[in-house]
Design a protein around this motif. Structure first.
Motif, PDB file in Angstrom:
ATOM      1  N   THR A   9       0.833  -1.145  -0.018  1.00  0.00           N
ATOM      2  CA  THR A   9      -0.030  -0.046  -0.049  1.00  0.00           C
ATOM      3  C   THR A   9       0.715   1.290   0.048  1.00  0.00           C
ATOM      4  OG1 THR A   9      -1.766  -1.332   1.187  1.00  0.00           O
ATOM      5  CG2 THR A   9      -1.779   1.067   0.984  1.00  0.00           C
ATOM      6  N   LEU A  10       0.520   2.393  -0.747  1.00  0.00           N
ATOM      7  CA  LEU A  10       1.307   3.461  -0.864  1.00  0.00           C
ATOM      8  C   LEU A  10       0.134   4.552  -0.811  1.00  0.00           C
ATOM      9  CD1 LEU A  10       4.108   4.502  -1.428  1.00  0.00           C
ATOM     10  CD2 LEU A  10       3.638   4.538  -3.868  1.00  0.00           C
ATOM     11  N   ALA A  11       0.448   5.536   0.127  1.00  0.00           N
ATOM     12  CA  ALA A  11      -0.483   6.494   0.566  1.00  0.00           C
ATOM     13  C   ALA A  11      -1.869   6.018   0.588  1.00  0.00           C
ATOM     14  CB  ALA A  11      -0.355   7.496  -0.527  1.00  0.00           C
ATOM     15  N   ALA A  14      -3.690   0.558  -2.692  1.00  0.00           N
ATOM     16  CA  ALA A  14      -3.043  -0.800  -2.961  1.00  0.00           C
ATOM     17  C   ALA A  14      -2.463  -0.748  -4.182  1.00  0.00           C
ATOM     18  CB  ALA A  14      -4.219  -1.628  -2.903  1.00  0.00           C
ATOM     19  N   VAL A  15      -1.250  -1.415  -4.152  1.00  0.00           N
ATOM     20  CA  VAL A  15      -0.440  -1.375  -5.575  1.00  0.00           C
ATOM     21  C   VAL A  15      -0.151  -2.932  -6.052  1.00  0.00           C
ATOM     22  CG1 VAL A  15       1.965  -1.008  -6.531  1.00  0.00           C
ATOM     23  CG2 VAL A  15       0.760   0.661  -4.731  1.00  0.00           C
ATOM     24  N   TYR A  16      -0.713  -2.958  -7.024  1.00  0.00           N
ATOM     25  CA  TYR A  16      -0.518  -4.445  -7.439  1.00  0.00           C
ATOM     26  C   TYR A  16       0.377  -4.691  -8.679  1.00  0.00           C
ATOM     27  CZ  TYR A  16      -4.805  -5.376  -4.918  1.00  0.00           C
ATOM     28  OH  TYR A  16      -6.100  -5.656  -3.837  1.00  0.00           O
ATOM     29  N   VAL A  17       0.843  -5.743  -9.042  1.00  0.00           N
ATOM     30  CA  VAL A  17       1.521  -5.823 -10.262  1.00  0.00           C
ATOM     31  C   VAL A  17       1.036  -7.339 -10.936  1.00  0.00           C
ATOM     32  CG1 VAL A  17       3.028  -7.681  -8.902  1.00  0.00           C
ATOM     33  CG2 VAL A  17       3.856  -6.666 -11.024  1.00  0.00           C
ATOM     34  N   HIS A  18       0.881  -7.200 -12.168  1.00  0.00           N
ATOM     35  CA  HIS A  18       0.155  -8.037 -12.839  1.00  0.00           C
ATOM     36  C   HIS A  18       1.209  -9.221 -13.393  1.00  0.00           C
ATOM     37  CE1 HIS A  18      -2.022  -9.728 -16.632  1.00  0.00           C
ATOM     38  NE2 HIS A  18      -3.067  -9.605 -15.927  1.00  0.00           N
ATOM     39  N   ALA A  64      -3.387  10.040  -8.782  1.00  0.00           N
ATOM     40  CA  ALA A  64      -4.322   9.510  -7.635  1.00  0.00           C
ATOM     41  C   ALA A  64      -4.430  10.446  -6.549  1.00  0.00           C
ATOM     42  CB  ALA A  64      -3.893   8.202  -7.060  1.00  0.00           C
ATOM     43  N   LEU A  65      -3.310  11.267  -5.867  1.00  0.00           N
ATOM     44  CA  LEU A  65      -3.317  12.166  -4.886  1.00  0.00           C
ATOM     45  C   LEU A  65      -4.023  13.450  -5.394  1.00  0.00           C
ATOM     46  CD1 LEU A  65       0.022  11.627  -3.277  1.00  0.00           C
ATOM     47  CD2 LEU A  65      -2.028  10.606  -2.575  1.00  0.00           C
ATOM     48  N   THR A  66      -3.707  13.831  -6.434  1.00  0.00           N
ATOM     49  CA  THR A  66      -4.276  15.123  -6.915  1.00  0.00           C
ATOM     50  C   THR A  66      -6.001  14.606  -7.353  1.00  0.00           C
ATOM     51  OG1 THR A  66      -2.357  15.701  -8.463  1.00  0.00           O
ATOM     52  CG2 THR A  66      -4.552  16.896  -9.039  1.00  0.00           C
ATOM     53  N   ALA A  67      -6.392  13.637  -7.685  1.00  0.00           N
ATOM     54  CA  ALA A  67      -7.863  13.316  -7.682  1.00  0.00           C
ATOM     55  C   ALA A  67      -8.550  13.246  -6.176  1.00  0.00           C
ATOM     56  CB  ALA A  67      -8.107  12.073  -8.301  1.00  0.00           C
ATOM     57  N   ARG A  68      -7.423  12.883  -5.117  1.00  0.00           N
ATOM     58  CA  ARG A  68      -8.063  12.880  -3.796  1.00  0.00           C
ATOM     59  C   ARG A  68      -8.396  13.973  -3.446  1.00  0.00           C
ATOM     60  NH1 ARG A  68      -4.319   9.674   0.551  1.00  0.00           N
ATOM     61  NH2 ARG A  68      -4.844   7.710  -0.838  1.00  0.00           N
ATOM     62  N   ARG A  75      -9.090   3.179  -6.487  1.00  0.00           N
ATOM     63  CA  ARG A  75      -9.238   1.892  -5.943  1.00  0.00           C
ATOM     64  C   ARG A  75      -7.727   1.298  -5.910  1.00  0.00           C
ATOM     65  NH1 ARG A  75     -13.637   2.479  -9.259  1.00  0.00           N
ATOM     66  NH2 ARG A  75     -12.584   1.966 -11.445  1.00  0.00           N
ATOM     67  N   ASP A  76      -7.057   1.214  -6.753  1.00  0.00           N
ATOM     68  CA  ASP A  76      -5.695   0.524  -6.797  1.00  0.00           C
ATOM     69  C   ASP A  76      -4.812   1.294  -7.991  1.00  0.00           C
ATOM     70  OD1 ASP A  76      -6.300  -1.207  -9.205  1.00  0.00           O
ATOM     71  OD2 ASP A  76      -7.736  -2.083  -8.082  1.00  0.00           O
ATOM     72  N   ILE A  77      -3.531   0.830  -7.940  1.00  0.00           N
ATOM     73  CA  ILE A  77      -2.590   0.987  -8.975  1.00  0.00           C
ATOM     74  C   ILE A  77      -2.002  -0.479  -9.240  1.00  0.00           C
ATOM     75  CG2 ILE A  77      -0.610   2.027  -9.478  1.00  0.00           C
ATOM     76  CD1 ILE A  77      -1.064   4.189  -7.458  1.00  0.00           C
ATOM     77  N   THR A  78      -2.103  -0.600 -10.620  1.00  0.00           N
ATOM     78  CA  THR A  78      -1.782  -1.742 -11.186  1.00  0.00           C
ATOM     79  C   THR A  78      -0.545  -1.587 -12.231  1.00  0.00           C
ATOM     80  OG1 THR A  78      -3.729  -2.784 -10.906  1.00  0.00           O
ATOM     81  CG2 THR A  78      -2.388  -4.017 -12.318  1.00  0.00           C
ATOM     82  N   LEU A  79       0.811  -2.613 -12.034  1.00  0.00           N
ATOM     83  CA  LEU A  79       1.836  -2.283 -12.746  1.00  0.00           C
ATOM     84  C   LEU A  79       1.431  -3.286 -13.914  1.00  0.00           C
ATOM     85  CD1 LEU A  79       4.829  -2.008 -10.703  1.00  0.00           C
ATOM     86  CD2 LEU A  79       3.774  -0.292 -12.069  1.00  0.00           C
ATOM     87  N   LEU A  80       1.588  -2.762 -15.253  1.00  0.00           N
ATOM     88  CA  LEU A  80       1.581  -3.848 -16.461  1.00  0.00           C
ATOM     89  C   LEU A  80       2.817  -3.717 -17.289  1.00  0.00           C
ATOM     90  CD1 LEU A  80      -1.971  -2.759 -17.577  1.00  0.00           C
ATOM     91  CD2 LEU A  80      -1.302  -4.914 -16.421  1.00  0.00           C
ATOM     92  N   PRO A  81       3.232  -4.699 -18.116  1.00  0.00           N
ATOM     93  CA  PRO A  81       4.331  -4.354 -18.874  1.00  0.00           C
ATOM     94  C   PRO A  81       4.232  -2.959 -19.763  1.00  0.00           C
ATOM     95  CG  PRO A  81       3.556  -6.708 -19.067  1.00  0.00           C
ATOM     96  CD  PRO A  81       2.470  -5.896 -18.196  1.00  0.00           C
TER      97      PRO A  81
END
Length: 366
Positions: A9-11, A14-18, A64-68, A75-81
């Motif tokens: 989790t960052l700030a 939730a941070v995910y990696v695909h 995300a923080l600006t939108a906040r 909802r989350d941040i997901t890392l993709l290739p």
């Protein structure tokens, strides 16, 4: 997103990696091993990619923080290739706020590049005169250049890049948001065609980027069209008033008969005039596999059924269904059950309304 693993989790996000990102790391490692035959080279190559994607996470965190600040959750941040995706609940309706949210990501990359430049100067590192030369330098020099590239690339006026959202927001100051999205998507598709042509002549990799931009522009236009249609309609437009219901004491055999006799797939379970659950087709199949047709509905129904007033907007209802993972919602009027609604019926209404809008546009164009 499916096939994603949580990193942390960052700030508060939730941070995910695909899983496909791990394949990218493996490919990078194998490429360096084949060319260098050195574990140190492999470690440096993989380390650079991890550092790069750390910058991508910070880019998305900027959004995300600006939108906040404007009351919009992520909802989350997901890392993709191909990069990162911050799943905002929505983009701000105010064009000025949307511009700030869109620009926040590239601004983070520029700040990172500036901090790296400052650090290198404090360390009195040798700085090549051209950015292209820095790509052959140290890892920090490479990260500096790549962050500037990420900022510039994301500012291109084409969906799904941030510049496309800025363009849409600027257009929305002078026209309807849906029309602005359609115009911005057209600009994005035109850019994709130009990029594809350049790719065919000089670099085939640009064809992949062109396809990504083209699909992103179409998806953004389609999403905004759906949002507009849902925003203007209430549950009264999509309510299902003729439906079959179940008792928690009914057998699954009765559900089989109702399913085969009609087109209904999800059934509200009612007791004493109140919806206490829902039995989906997946629940039915699971029950048949585990206990057979004589099992009771109450054993396999889902009890997390949400309710909504008949005057609630379909946009709000769709978000609730998607966030809860449910398929059916009980519709009330004056605190009494008036009907049900499911995702399939909402999307059917969207297709009908979209066809009507397209027909009206074609008629006005004659």
């Amino acid at each position: 997103m499916k096939w994603s693993m949580r990193l942390g989790t960052l700030a508060g996000i939730a941070v995910y990696v695909h899983a496909t990102f791990l394949i990218l790391l493996l490919w990078i490692a194998l490429s360096y091993w084949r060319s260098e035959q050195s574990l140190q080279a492999v470690a440096q190559g993989v380390g650079f990619i991890l550092a790069l994607f750390a910058c991508v996470v910070l880019h998305e965190l900027g959004h995300a923080l600006t939108a906040r600040r404007f009351g919009i959750k992520t909802r989350d941040i997901t890392l993709l290739p191909i990069g990162g995706v911050a799943s905002l609940e929505k983009m701000p309706d105010d064009p000025k706020q949307e511009i700030l949210v869109a620009l926040a990501g590239p601004a983070v990359n520029i700040v990172i590049a500036g901090l790296i430049w400052l650090w290198l100067n404090l360390q009195q590192a040798v700085m090549p005169g051209e950015l292209s030369s820095m790509l052959q330098g140290s890892m920090l020099q490479q990260l500096l250049v790549v962050n500037l590239f990420l900022a510039g690339f994301n500012l291109l006026p084409a969906f799904p890049m941030d510049g496309g959202r800025v363009l849409r927001a600027l257009l929305a100051m002078r026209m309807d948001r849906t029309a602005a999205t359609r115009r911005a998507a057209s600009v994005g598709q035109a850019f994709a065609l130009w990029l594809g042509l350049v790719g065919m002549l000089y670099n085939p990799f640009l064809l992949f980027i062109a396809l990504f931009v083209w699909i992103g522009a179409m998806a953004e236009a389609g999403t905004e069209e759906i949002r507009s249609l849902l925003h203007d309609a209430t549950l009264s437009h999509a309510i299902i008033t003729h439906f079959e219901s179940l008792s928690p004491y009914d057998s699954l055999a009765r559900v089989i008969k109702l399913t085969l006799d009609g087109v209904q797939k999800d059934f509200p379970v009612i007791e004493n005039g109140e919806v206490i659950g829902v039995l989906t087709q997946e629940d039915l199949l699971r029950g048949l596999q585990e206990k057979g047709a004589l099992a009771n509905v109450g054993e396999y129904m889902q009890t997390n059924v949400e309710e909504a007033d008949i005057n609630e907007s379909l946009e709000s209802v769709m978000k609730r269904l998607q966030s809860s993972g449910g398929r059916l919602l009980a519709v009330t009027e004056n605190n009494r059950l008036a009907g049900i609604v499911n995702i399939d019926n909402i999307m059917e209404l969207v297709r009908i309304e979209a066809a009507l809008r397209e027909g009206n546009r074609a008629f006005r164009g004659l």
